[in-house]
Design an enzyme around this catalytic site. Structure first.
Site, PDB file in Angstrom:
ATOM      1  N   HIS A  99      66.335 -20.256  62.846  1.00 53.59           N
ATOM      2  CA  HIS A  99      66.853 -20.967  61.678  1.00 53.59           C
ATOM      3  C   HIS A  99      66.660 -20.164  60.402  1.00 53.59           C
ATOM      4  CE1 HIS A  99      66.625 -24.525  58.724  1.00 53.59           C
ATOM      5  NE2 HIS A  99      67.879 -24.247  58.963  1.00 53.59           N
ATOM      6  N   GLU A 155      62.673 -19.750  60.613  1.00 52.51           N
ATOM      7  CA  GLU A 155      61.935 -20.603  61.546  1.00 52.51           C
ATOM      8  C   GLU A 155      62.397 -20.295  62.969  1.00 52.51           C
ATOM      9  OE1 GLU A 155      60.975 -24.581  58.902  1.00 52.51           O
ATOM     10  OE2 GLU A 155      62.984 -24.363  59.724  1.00 52.51           O
TER      11      GLU A 155
HETATM   12  P1  NAI Z   1      80.462 -23.018  57.746  1.00 50.14           P
HETATM   13  O1  NAI Z   1      81.299 -24.221  57.778  1.00 50.14           O
HETATM   14  O2  NAI Z   1      80.435 -22.174  56.537  1.00 50.14           O
HETATM   15  O3  NAI Z   1      80.891 -22.070  58.960  1.00 50.14           O
HETATM   16  C1  NAI Z   1      81.087 -22.501  60.261  1.00 50.14           C
HETATM   17  C2  NAI Z   1      82.099 -21.564  60.918  1.00 50.14           C
HETATM   18  O4  NAI Z   1      82.126 -21.825  62.311  1.00 50.14           O
HETATM   19  C3  NAI Z   1      83.513 -21.743  60.398  1.00 50.14           C
HETATM   20  O5  NAI Z   1      84.014 -20.489  59.960  1.00 50.14           O
HETATM   21  C4  NAI Z   1      84.285 -22.255  61.610  1.00 50.14           C
HETATM   22  O6  NAI Z   1      85.604 -21.741  61.678  1.00 50.14           O
HETATM   23  C5  NAI Z   1      83.451 -21.707  62.757  1.00 50.14           C
HETATM   24  N1  NAI Z   1      83.584 -22.436  64.010  1.00 50.14           N
HETATM   25  C6  NAI Z   1      83.575 -23.763  64.210  1.00 50.14           C
HETATM   26  N2  NAI Z   1      83.683 -24.029  65.530  1.00 50.14           N
HETATM   27  C7  NAI Z   1      83.734 -22.852  66.165  1.00 50.14           C
HETATM   28  C8  NAI Z   1      83.842 -22.461  67.533  1.00 50.14           C
HETATM   29  N3  NAI Z   1      83.878 -23.362  68.488  1.00 50.14           N
HETATM   30  N4  NAI Z   1      83.876 -21.153  67.800  1.00 50.14           N
HETATM   31  C9  NAI Z   1      83.822 -20.233  66.851  1.00 50.14           C
HETATM   32  N5  NAI Z   1      83.709 -20.539  65.544  1.00 50.14           N
HETATM   33  C10 NAI Z   1      83.678 -21.828  65.210  1.00 50.14           C
HETATM   34  O7  NAI Z   1      78.999 -23.503  58.160  1.00 50.14           O
HETATM   35  P2  NAI Z   1      77.566 -22.886  57.770  1.00 50.14           P
HETATM   36  O8  NAI Z   1      77.123 -23.473  56.490  1.00 50.14           O
HETATM   37  O9  NAI Z   1      77.605 -21.423  57.909  1.00 50.14           O
HETATM   38  O10 NAI Z   1      76.653 -23.513  58.912  1.00 50.14           O
HETATM   39  C11 NAI Z   1      76.670 -23.029  60.221  1.00 50.14           C
HETATM   40  C12 NAI Z   1      75.419 -23.488  60.939  1.00 50.14           C
HETATM   41  O11 NAI Z   1      74.272 -23.009  60.247  1.00 50.14           O
HETATM   42  C13 NAI Z   1      75.248 -24.990  61.028  1.00 50.14           C
HETATM   43  O12 NAI Z   1      74.684 -25.290  62.269  1.00 50.14           O
HETATM   44  C14 NAI Z   1      74.294 -25.327  59.899  1.00 50.14           C
HETATM   45  O13 NAI Z   1      73.507 -26.460  60.159  1.00 50.14           O
HETATM   46  C15 NAI Z   1      73.417 -24.107  59.916  1.00 50.14           C
HETATM   47  N6  NAI Z   1      72.739 -23.807  58.653  1.00 50.14           N
HETATM   48  C16 NAI Z   1      73.410 -23.903  57.444  1.00 50.14           C
HETATM   49  C17 NAI Z   1      72.754 -23.614  56.257  1.00 50.14           C
HETATM   50  C18 NAI Z   1      73.482 -23.682  54.946  1.00 50.14           C
HETATM   51  O14 NAI Z   1      72.818 -23.702  53.907  1.00 50.14           O
HETATM   52  N7  NAI Z   1      74.809 -23.707  54.913  1.00 50.14           N
HETATM   53  C19 NAI Z   1      71.323 -23.205  56.248  1.00 50.14           C
HETATM   54  C20 NAI Z   1      70.752 -23.059  57.579  1.00 50.14           C
HETATM   55  C21 NAI Z   1      71.457 -23.374  58.715  1.00 50.14           C
END
Ligand code: NAI
Length: 652
Positions: free
Chosen positions: A436, A448
Site C-alpha cells: 500500500h 504498508e
Molecule cells: P484511478 O482511478 O486513478 O486509476 C485506476 C485505473 O485502473 C484507471 O486508469 C482504469 O482505467 C484502470 N482499470 C480499471 N479496471 C481495470 C482492469 N480491469 N484492468 C486494467 N486496468 C483497469 O485510481 P487510483 O487512485 O490510482 O487508485 C487505484 C488503487 O490504488 C485503488 O485500489 C485505490 O484504493 C488505491 N490507492 C489510491 C490512493 C489515492 O490516493 N488515489 C492511495 C493509495 C491507494
C-alpha cells in the site's frame, strides 16, 4: 596504544597509509576507541613525521558513516556532550595543522564525522562510483557538525553551498563534490591509489574559495546568515528544531566553533542537549533503521515489475520502479489510459536527471506500455492498482494467477478493501499481499506491507525487499480496515471537519496543526486528497457508527472536490490554496483534533495492526507526517506521563 581499528603502513616513499577497518562492523564509525587510536596515530606522526599521510577505509562499503550514534545516545549530561565535541574538534584541529601533507581517499559513504575528518585533511580525493556520497547529516539528528564541519566546509566551498549541505543534510556524489571544490579530484577506482600518491606529494596549495565565497564567509557573513535564518524559519520553528538555527549562529558568530558559544545562548551545546529534539530525532533514526531491516531478509532482486492500472497510483508506482532500474510493463484498458502516466513519468525523470538526459531516456525506455498485459507472464512482481472494486480485483487476480510465473509476487495497492477478500479468488491465496503506497508516491517514504492470516512469510519478505528496492520504508501491518495510517488519519480529518461545522475557520484549524508541527493542516490535506476520496475513506468510519461530517457531504454534492476541481474548503489557484489570515488559535484546538488520531493509534496497537507501539510511532511519522521532533505520539505521551502533564503544554 594497540591499534585495533586502524592499520598503519609506511611505504618506500615514506608515505603512511592509515586504513580504518572497524572489526566486526559492516561500516566504519568514529566511536571513542577509533578516535583515541587516531589521536595516538597523530601523536606518533608528530614525533616522526611521514612524507605524507593518506587516510582511507578498509571497507568496500564506504569510507566512514559518521560518529557512533549508539555511543551518542548514552551521553546523559550536557557536560558529556561538551567533552564529546571537544575531543573531535581538537583532534581534527591537530590533524588540520599537520606540517606534512594529508589526504582523505574517499570511496562510498563519507558522512558526518567522517566528512569532518576528510575536511581536516589538506586534500580530498573521491572515487567516481555511484555509491560515493559526501554529507553532513547531523541536522537530521538534531545536532551540529561540531567537529570542525561548521568551520571548514564554508571556508572550502563557500557558505552558500556549505549551509545548504549542513542545513538540509543532503549529500553530494563524487562529480558534484569535485564541482563544488569539496573534492580536489574525482577519479576512477582503478587509479585511486596512484592518484592519491601523486596528489599528496604534488605540493599543490590547498584549495582556496573564490573571492565572492571568501567575502560571503567574511564581511558579508551577517547578510548571508540573515537570509539563511529566513529560509529555515519558513520551514521549521526554532522551538521544534533548534539545530539548524544553532548551525547558522555558530558559523556566523562563533567561527564555526560550537565550544565558543556561551552556555546561555539558545545555540549552545547545552541548549541543544536540553531540548528533547535531538534525542527524539535519534529515536526516529533508529525507527527508520528498524523499518529498513524488514527488507533485508532474503535475496529477492526483482528485475521486472508488471503494474495493472495506470491511474494516479499505478502510473506513479510504475515510474518509481523504472526510476530504480527495473523494467516495468504498465497495463490498463487502453493505450490512451496509459499515455498520461507515461507523460507524467517523462516529466519526473526529466526533473530527476536534469543534468543527465541519457539517464532520463533510459528510465523512460524501461517503462513499457502494455495494454494487452503480456508482461504478466514474465514479471517478478505483479502489482494491481485498478479501481477500488472488489469484484473487479478478484476477477483480475484470478486471471493474473493463471498467467503469472509460479514464483512471482502478487500484490494489491488497495486502500480500503481487505486483502483476504481478494485473495480467496486465488487458488493459492498465500501468494497475495498488500503493498500500500501513499499519494504522492514519489514523495511519501512509507509503504504498508499488508499480510493476511494466510499470506506466506516468503511473500511478505519479498514484498518488503521490493519496497526497499524503491528506497521506501516497509511497515508490516495486519489486514484490518484502513491498515494503520488511514485508520488514524480518518478520525483525525473527521474531527477537523467537525470543527469547521462548529464555525472555526479552516485557516485557523490548519494554522493550529501546523504550529503543532504537522507539515500540512488537516483541512488542506482533505482538499489535497480530494473530498470524494475522503468520503470513500470515511465509509469504514461511518459503518463503525460515526456520522459523515455535513461540511464534507454538502461540498461533494455541489461538486466541490478540493484541489482537483479548484474548489473545496479553499479556492485553489495554480496548485495553491488561497487562504485568509487565521484567527487567534483557540486554546487546546490542536490537542482536540489530535485526540482521535491518538485514540485510533492506541486501538491499532491493541488490535495488533502493527507489532508494537514503536512501529505505530514510525507509521504515524513516516506515513501521516506526525512531527518527528516529538519522537511519535506514543513516545510523546510516555514522556509526558513521566514528566507530569507537560503534554498539555506541548499540544497547545
Ligand atoms: P484511478 O482511478 O486513478 O486509476 C485506476 C485505473 O485502473 C484507471 O486508469 C482504469 O482505467 C484502470 N482499470 C480499471 N479496471 C481495470 C482492469 N480491469 N484492468 C486494467 N486496468 C483497469 O485510481 P487510483 O487512485 O490510482 O487508485 C487505484 C488503487 O490504488 C485503488 O485500489 C485505490 O484504493 C488505491 N490507492 C489510491 C490512493 C489515492 O490516493 N488515489 C492511495 C493509495 C491507494
Amino acid at each position: 596504544m594497540e591499534l585495533l581499528n586502524w592499520k598503519l603502513e609506511r611505504d618506500a616513499d615514506g608515505i603512511v597509509w592509515a586504513t580504518l577497518d572497524v572489526p566486526g562492523a559492516a561500516a566504519n564509525t568514529l566511536g571513542s576507541r577509533v578516535m583515541a587510536e587516531l589521536e595516538a596515530i597523530v601523536d606518533q606522526l608528530t614525533v616522526r613525521p611521514p612524507s605524507g599521510l593518506v587516510i582511507r577505509s578498509g571497507k568496500a562499503a564506504g569510507f566512514i558513516v559518521g560518529a557512533d550514534i549508539e555511543e551518542f545516545t548514552r551521553i546523559d549530561t550536557a557536560d558529556g556532550a561538551r567533552k564529546l565535541v571537544e575531543r573531535g574538534w581538537s583532534l581534527f584541529g591537530r590533524l588540520a595543522a599537520a606540517r606534512f601533507p594529508t589526504l582523505a581517499l574517499v570511496r562510498g559513504h563519507c558522512m558526518g564525522g567522517g566528512l569532518e575528518l576528510a575536511l581536516a585533511c589538506r586534500y580530498r580525493l573521491v572515487v567516481d562510483e555511484p555509491g560515493t556520497r559526501l554529507a553532513l547529516p547531523e541536522v537530521m539528528l538534531g545536532i551540529m557538525p561540531a567537529w570542525g564541519g561548521m568551520l571548514r566546509l564554508p571556508r572550502l566551498i563557500g557558505p552558500a553551498a556549505a549551509l545548504d549541505m549542513m542545513l538540509t543534510g543532503k549529500g553530494v556524489d563524487g562529480p558534484k563534490a569535485k564541482r563544488l571544490g569539496l573534492a580536489d579530484d574525482c577519479v576512477p577506482l582503478r587509479v585511486m591509489d596512484d592518484a592519491a600518491r601523486i596528489l599528496l606529494m604534488s605540493g599543490r596549495p590547498p584549495r582556496k574559495p573564490s573571492v565572492v565565497q571568501a567575502l560571503m564567509n567574511g564581511p558579508l557573513r551577517g547578510i548571508v546568515a540573515a537570509q539563511a535564518r529566513k529560509t529555515v524559519a519558513a520551514k521549521v520553528r526554532r522551538a521544534h528544531y533548534p539545530a539548524p538555527f544553532a548551525i547558522i549562529d555558530t558559523w556566523a558568530r562563533h567561527g564555526g566553533n560550537a565550544l565558543a558559544v556561551p552556555a546561555a545562548s539558545p545555540s549552545s551545546l547545552e541548549a541543544i542537549f536540553r531540548s528533547s529534539t535531538a534525542r527524539n530525532l535519534v529515536r526516529v533514526f533508529f525507527l527508520q533503521e528498524r523499518l529498513k531491516a524488514f527488507g533485508k531478509e532474503g535475496d529477492f532482486r526483482p528485475r521486472h515489475v508488471h503494474v495493472v492500472g495506470a491511474g494516479v497510483m499505478g502510473g506513479d508506482i510504475a515510474a518509481e520502479c523504472a526510476l530504480r532500474g527495473m523494467t516495468v510493463t504498465l497495463q490498463d484498458q487502453s493505450v490512451e489510459r496509459i499515455a498520461p502516466a507515461v507523460a507524467r513519468a517523462a516529466r519526473r525523470f526529466g526533473r530527476k536527471f536534469r543534468s543527465k538526459p541519457r539517464e532520463a531516456r533510459f528510465a523512460l525506455d524501461r517503462l513499457i506500455p502494455d495494454p494487452a498485459g503480456h508482461g504478466v507472464a514474465k514479471a517478478d512482481v505483479v502489482i494491481e492498482a485498478i479501481v477500488e472494486d472488489l469484484a473487479a480485483k478478484r476477477a483480475l487476480f484470478a486471471d493474473i494467477e493463471r498467467r503469472a510465473r509460479p514464483d512471482a509476487l502478487l500484490a494489491s495497492n488497495t486502500s480500503s478493501l481487505r486483502i483476504a477478500d481478494i485473495a480467496t479468488a486465488l487458488t493459492k491465496p498465500e501468494r497475495l499481499v498488500g503493498i500500500h503506497f501513499f499519494n504522492p508516491v514519489a514523495v511519501l517514504p512509507l509503504v504498508e506491507v499488508v499480510r493476511t492470516v494466510r499470506s506466506s512469510d516468503e511473500a511478505f519478505r519479498r514484498a518488503a525487499a521490493f519496497v526497499r528496492r524503491l528506497d521506501k520504508l516497509p511497515l508490516p501491518v495486519k489486514d484490518e480496515p484502513g491498515f494503520l495510517v488511514n485508520a488514524l488519519l480518518g478520525p483525525y480529518m473527521y474531527k477537523a471537519l467537525r470543527c469547521v461545522e462548529e464555525g472555526i475557520a479552516p485557516e485557523t484549524i490548519d494554522a493550529a496543526l501546523v504550529a503543532f508541527g504537522m507539515p500540512l493542516g488537516p483541512i488542506e490535506l482533505v482538499d489535497t486528497v480530494g473530498l470524494d476520496i475522503a468520503v470513500a475513506a470515511g465509509r469504514t468510519l461511518v459503518s463503525a457508527g460515526a456520522t459523515m461530517p455535513r461540511a464534507l457531504a454538502e461540498r461533494v454534492e455541489r461538486g466541490e472536490l478540493g484541489k482537483k476541481s479548484g474548489q473545496g474548503f479553499y479556492t485553489w489557484k495554480d496548485g495553491k490554496a488561497r487562504k485568509g489570515v487565521p484567527a487567534a488559535i483557540p486554546a487546546g484546538l490542536a490537542a482536540r483534533i489530535m485526540a482521535p488520531l491518538l485514540a485510533a493509534a492506541e486501538l491499532c496497537v491493541a488490535k495488533g495492526v502493527v507489532e508494537d507501539a514503536d512501529l505505530a510511532d514510525a507509521g504515524v511519522i513516516f506515513g501521516a507526517g506526525f512531527p518527528p521532533f516529538t519522537g511519535g505520539p506514543f513516545h510523546q505521551s510516555r514522556a509526558a506521563a513521566s514528566s507530569g502533564g507537560r503534554r498539555r503544554q506541548e499540544f497547545r
